[in-house]
Design a protein around this motif. Structure first.
Motif, PDB file in Angstrom:
ATOM      1  N   PHE A 138       0.807  -1.176   0.041  1.00  0.00           N
ATOM      2  CA  PHE A 138       0.011  -0.015  -0.176  1.00  0.00           C
ATOM      3  C   PHE A 138       1.006   1.156   0.017  1.00  0.00           C
ATOM      4  CE2 PHE A 138      -3.895  -2.321   0.472  1.00  0.00           C
ATOM      5  CZ  PHE A 138      -4.981  -1.508   0.107  1.00  0.00           C
TER       6      PHE A 138
ATOM      7  N   ASP B 120      -3.504  -8.215   6.222  1.00  0.00           N
ATOM      8  CA  ASP B 120      -3.949  -6.853   6.458  1.00  0.00           C
ATOM      9  C   ASP B 120      -2.925  -6.203   7.404  1.00  0.00           C
ATOM     10  OD1 ASP B 120      -4.444  -8.729   8.543  1.00  0.00           O
ATOM     11  OD2 ASP B 120      -6.688  -7.964   8.920  1.00  0.00           O
TER      12      ASP B 120
ATOM     13  N   ALA C 152      -0.501  -4.857   5.079  1.00  0.00           N
ATOM     14  CA  ALA C 152      -1.052  -3.578   4.495  1.00  0.00           C
ATOM     15  C   ALA C 152      -0.790  -2.477   5.286  1.00  0.00           C
ATOM     16  CB  ALA C 152      -2.694  -3.598   4.099  1.00  0.00           C
TER      17      ALA C 152
ATOM     18  N   PHE D 199      -4.445   3.215  -3.839  1.00  0.00           N
ATOM     19  CA  PHE D 199      -5.769   2.604  -4.004  1.00  0.00           C
ATOM     20  C   PHE D 199      -6.269   2.342  -5.492  1.00  0.00           C
ATOM     21  CE2 PHE D 199     -10.309   2.397  -3.857  1.00  0.00           C
ATOM     22  CZ  PHE D 199     -10.631   1.173  -3.110  1.00  0.00           C
TER      23      PHE D 199
ATOM     24  N   ILE E  50      -7.585  -5.033  -9.806  1.00  0.00           N
ATOM     25  CA  ILE E  50      -8.963  -5.961  -9.412  1.00  0.00           C
ATOM     26  C   ILE E  50      -9.901  -5.978 -10.730  1.00  0.00           C
ATOM     27  CG2 ILE E  50     -11.028  -5.942  -7.983  1.00  0.00           C
ATOM     28  CD1 ILE E  50      -9.355  -4.944  -5.628  1.00  0.00           C
TER      29      ILE E  50
ATOM     30  N   ALA F  90     -14.426  -0.637  -7.267  1.00  0.00           N
ATOM     31  CA  ALA F  90     -13.935  -1.612  -6.601  1.00  0.00           C
ATOM     32  C   ALA F  90     -14.993  -2.716  -5.834  1.00  0.00           C
ATOM     33  CB  ALA F  90     -12.950  -1.047  -5.479  1.00  0.00           C
ATOM     34  N   LEU F  91     -15.765  -2.072  -5.147  1.00  0.00           N
ATOM     35  CA  LEU F  91     -16.782  -2.977  -4.559  1.00  0.00           C
ATOM     36  C   LEU F  91     -17.504  -3.608  -5.559  1.00  0.00           C
ATOM     37  CD1 LEU F  91     -18.366  -0.570  -1.904  1.00  0.00           C
ATOM     38  CD2 LEU F  91     -16.838  -2.409  -1.337  1.00  0.00           C
TER      39      LEU F  91
ATOM     40  N   LEU G 284     -15.216  -6.529  -6.893  1.00  0.00           N
ATOM     41  CA  LEU G 284     -15.078  -7.398  -6.017  1.00  0.00           C
ATOM     42  C   LEU G 284     -16.173  -8.350  -5.676  1.00  0.00           C
ATOM     43  CD1 LEU G 284     -13.038  -6.010  -3.190  1.00  0.00           C
ATOM     44  CD2 LEU G 284     -12.449  -7.953  -4.724  1.00  0.00           C
TER      45      LEU G 284
ATOM     46  N   ILE H 116      -9.813  -5.657   2.877  1.00  0.00           N
ATOM     47  CA  ILE H 116      -9.158  -4.406   2.943  1.00  0.00           C
ATOM     48  C   ILE H 116      -9.565  -3.427   1.967  1.00  0.00           C
ATOM     49  CG2 ILE H 116      -6.979  -3.031   3.190  1.00  0.00           C
ATOM     50  CD1 ILE H 116      -5.533  -5.952   3.640  1.00  0.00           C
ATOM     51  N   ILE H 117      -9.664  -4.058   0.859  1.00  0.00           N
ATOM     52  CA  ILE H 117     -10.159  -3.162  -0.272  1.00  0.00           C
ATOM     53  C   ILE H 117     -11.632  -2.549  -0.041  1.00  0.00           C
ATOM     54  CG2 ILE H 117     -10.547  -3.113  -2.806  1.00  0.00           C
ATOM     55  CD1 ILE H 117      -7.811  -3.003  -2.310  1.00  0.00           C
ATOM     56  N   VAL H 118     -12.438  -3.679   0.313  1.00  0.00           N
ATOM     57  CA  VAL H 118     -13.746  -3.400   0.593  1.00  0.00           C
ATOM     58  C   VAL H 118     -13.895  -2.138   1.609  1.00  0.00           C
ATOM     59  CG1 VAL H 118     -16.039  -4.195   1.585  1.00  0.00           C
ATOM     60  CG2 VAL H 118     -14.649  -5.383   0.033  1.00  0.00           C
TER      61      VAL H 118
ATOM     62  N   ILE I 213     -11.714   0.136   2.525  1.00  0.00           N
ATOM     63  CA  ILE I 213     -11.056   1.296   1.980  1.00  0.00           C
ATOM     64  C   ILE I 213     -12.200   2.044   1.145  1.00  0.00           C
ATOM     65  CG2 ILE I 213      -9.171   2.581   0.455  1.00  0.00           C
ATOM     66  CD1 ILE I 213      -7.432   0.762   1.495  1.00  0.00           C
TER      67      ILE I 213
END
Lengths: 335, 295
Positions: free
Chosen positions: A38, A104, A107, A240, A247, A296-297, A300, B97-99, B101
């Motif tokens: 990160f 995590d 990160a 990010f 992703i 991103a959400l 995913l 983590i991505i969720v 953020i």
């Protein structure tokens, strides 16, 4: 095509080249080696500052910007130096920061590295001119070429493309070889890879350092084009954006990284920069970031493996049953 | 000494804000195992909820309570609507983590899109100075101290003397074992989010009372110091987080007084990174040990 359009398109192409390189660098670290870096943007920033300082020359006592060192190195030495600084910084950060932590926690470490770097660059004003950053970075070879501004744009596009190809060769040299296989094995199961005689500490360092070097080179190409660089250009949410690109595109796949770079940083962030502003100041910015977060959400949730998923490797024993090589439930959701 | 004593006073006030936020963060991370990077943005949103309430001309303390309530409801909803569905779908640590953020960005920039990037202040802040021994506090600072100490006593009582507190500690230590022992872990997790969100909301309002003028990033700027508090104390350990808040609150204010205010947050960054590298399990390591944070 009008020259305004040519300026626009060539600028977007240069940003695209820079973002593709950065995505390859992060893909090597995250997509192949599984390192949750990160602080990736810090290495791009280090490269950008290096290239800027090595082309701006020594600052005089009365200069509007103060920084450490300074030289007039001829092109392409500043770009190479930027790659070297990115790699060296990655070696330093990696030697201290890369522990066997849960992802995590890793990160968190890298996030804090990013924040500390921003804080130092902002508060140590004699290092790289503090919050104001560096400006008036000269364009490479502009004094030698004597061409129109528009022709220079296209020259820069070509140069970015050449650097992209070189970076691609470097990346595929690693990912397409047994070394790449070792990286993926480590990503999937570190203990198993170590048990099979792979030096996981060395592999992690290698991916981290090469990725850092690539980030540095991308920063150099970017700063020589936009000619200014300040702590505001590399805040941690920028990392990010690259993760979102991987992703969306498909991490662990260099083509996926390209698709991600086209869709996320370029289509979402760079291209809208040239569109007319509407709403109150900062509104477009805010909406862009909301859109990136939602993107991103959504990916995913629906396509966690991206638009171009990582290729399933088939080995001799699996050949007799090709249908059984899919990735289970996640695979069904892929387009 | 002229600089040190006021810094100590500020440090105690900062520590009570960090303790509110840190204990909430730590309890939730301990029980649910989700590193909720949207925590700072939830603090900001609670502050804006309090702002809306305070603009109606009510007493400031009602606005504080409204902020806390908003934080609790928002956190439970966030967990139910976003986090739990992703975990049920099999999203792993990195994905989460991505969720979180993403959620942080959506909340923070959502606030910016609605209110714009300017400064706001709660209505009804009337501070007068009070001399307490060698320290000078404003009445609002004493109010923040009061909220901090009161909430810590409540958390202590909850964890120490109630069955619910015991279930929360059990779930944090080993969720599977807790479930097999007949603890309704889903309910415990919901309550953990509510308590953590309530503390988060209170911390957010206390923070903006303390800094007087706040923006859409005020809460997320404090995120790393909060994580530092939680990790230093040991994840899931309320008392550890309280101790961590005191350590980080006081050292950062002293560093601000002795070195430069610019380096106030850097103290927290350096403490966090040292803890992560040297002792990632924190001071009280029982819960973190069970989570295999370091191989």
């Amino acid at each position: 095509m009008s020259s305004a359009w040519q300026f626009y398109i060539s600028s977007v192409l240069i940003y695209l080249g820079v973002d593709i390189m950065a995505c390859w660098g992060l893909n090597l670290q995250f997509g192949y080696a599984g390192l949750v870096n990160f602080s990736f943007i810090v290495f791009q920033a280090a490269g950008a500052y290096t290239a800027a300082v090595l082309t701006l020359g020594r600052p005089g006592p009365a200069s509007i910007q103060q920084y450490l060192g300074g030289a007039h190195w001829p092109f392409p030495l500043p770009v190479l130096a930027a790659g070297a600084v990115g790699a060296l910084l990655a070696a330093g950060v990696g030697a201290i920061g890369l522990r066997r932590l849960r992802s995590d926690y890793e990160a968190m470490v890298m996030l804090v590295v990013s924040l500390i770097a921003t804080s130092i660059a902002t508060n140590q004003t004699n290092l790289v001119n503090g919050a104001n950053g560096l400006d008036l970075v000269p364009k490479p070879l502009a004094g030698v070429l004597h061409v129109s501004a528009l022709s220079y744009q296209w020259f820069y596009v070509a140069m970015t493309a050449v650097v992209c190809v070189l970076v691609f060769l470097l990346v595929t040299l690693i990912t397409g070889s047994p070394l790449g296989r070792s990286l993926r094995a480590m990503r999937e199961n570190e203990r198993a890879a170590a048990a099979l005689g792979r030096n996981v500490t060395g592999l992690r360092m290698l991916a981290f350092v090469v990725g850092g070097g690539i980030a540095g080179i991308s920063g150099a190409i970017l700063v020589m084009f936009i000619s200014a660089w300040s702590p505001g250009s590399w805040l941690y949410p920028e990392t990010f954006v690259f993760f979102t690109a991987l992703i969306v595109g498909g991490s662990g796949n260099n083509m996926g990284a390209v698709v991600g770079a086209v869709l996320v940083p370029v289509a979402f962030l760079e291209a809208t920069r040239f569109l007319p502003q509407f709403g109150p100041p900062g509104f477009i910015d805010a909406v862009q970031w909301i859109a990136i977060g939602l993107l991103a959400l959504v990916f995913l949730w629906f396509w966690p493996r991206g638009v171009v998923p990582e290729r399933r490797r088939r080995f001799p024993r699996a050949r007799s049953q090709p249908a059984a090589t899919g990735g289970g439930r996640l695979e069904q959701n892929s387009p | 000494m002229n600089l040190l004593l006021p810094a100590l006073g500020f440090g105690v006030v900062t520590a009570s804000i960090l303790a509110l936020a840190g204990v909430g963060f730590s309890l939730q991370f301990g029980v649910t195992n989700i590193l909720n990077l949207a925590y700072g943005s939830i603090m900001t949103s609670a502050a804006f909820a309090a702002l809306l309430v305070s603009q109606r001309g009510v007493n400031l303390w009602i606005a504080v309570a409204a902020g806390g309530a908003f934080g609790a409801v928002f956190s439970v909803a966030l967990n139910r609507v976003v986090y739990t569905p992703f975990i049920r779908r099999g999203t792993k640590l990195f994905g989460m983590i991505i969720v979180t953020i993403s959620v942080a960005l959506v909340i923070q920039y959502g606030i910016q899109a609605i209110w714009g990037a300017s400064f706001f202040s709660l209505e009804g802040l009337h501070a007068s100075a009070i001399q307490l021994g060698p320290f000078v506090f404003t009445t609002t600072q004493l109010g923040i101290l009061g909220i901090g100490v009161g909430a810590m006593i409540a958390v202590h009582a909850l964890l120490r003397y109630t069955t619910l507190g015991k279930s929360m500690r059990a779930t944090a230590t080993n969720a599977v074992l807790a479930r097999n022992c007949g603890i309704a872990t889903d309910r415990v997790i919901d309550i953990a989010w509510a308590i953590s969100g309530g503390l988060c909301g209170l911390a957010g309002v206390a923070l903006v009372i303390n800094v007087t003028a706040f923006t859409d990033t005020t809460g997320s700027d404090l995120l790393v110091p909060i994580i530092a508090v939680a990790v230093l104390g040991g994840i899931g350990q309320a008392y550890g987080a309280m101790l961590g808040a005191l350590i980080i609150g006081i050292t950062s204010e002293i560093a601000a007084a002795l070195i430069s205010p610019d380096y106030k947050d850097v103290v927290a960054f350096v403490i966090l990174i040292l803890v992560l590298l040297v002792r990632p399990k924190g001071i009280f390591s029982e819960i973190a040990s069970g989570k295999e944070v370091a191989a």
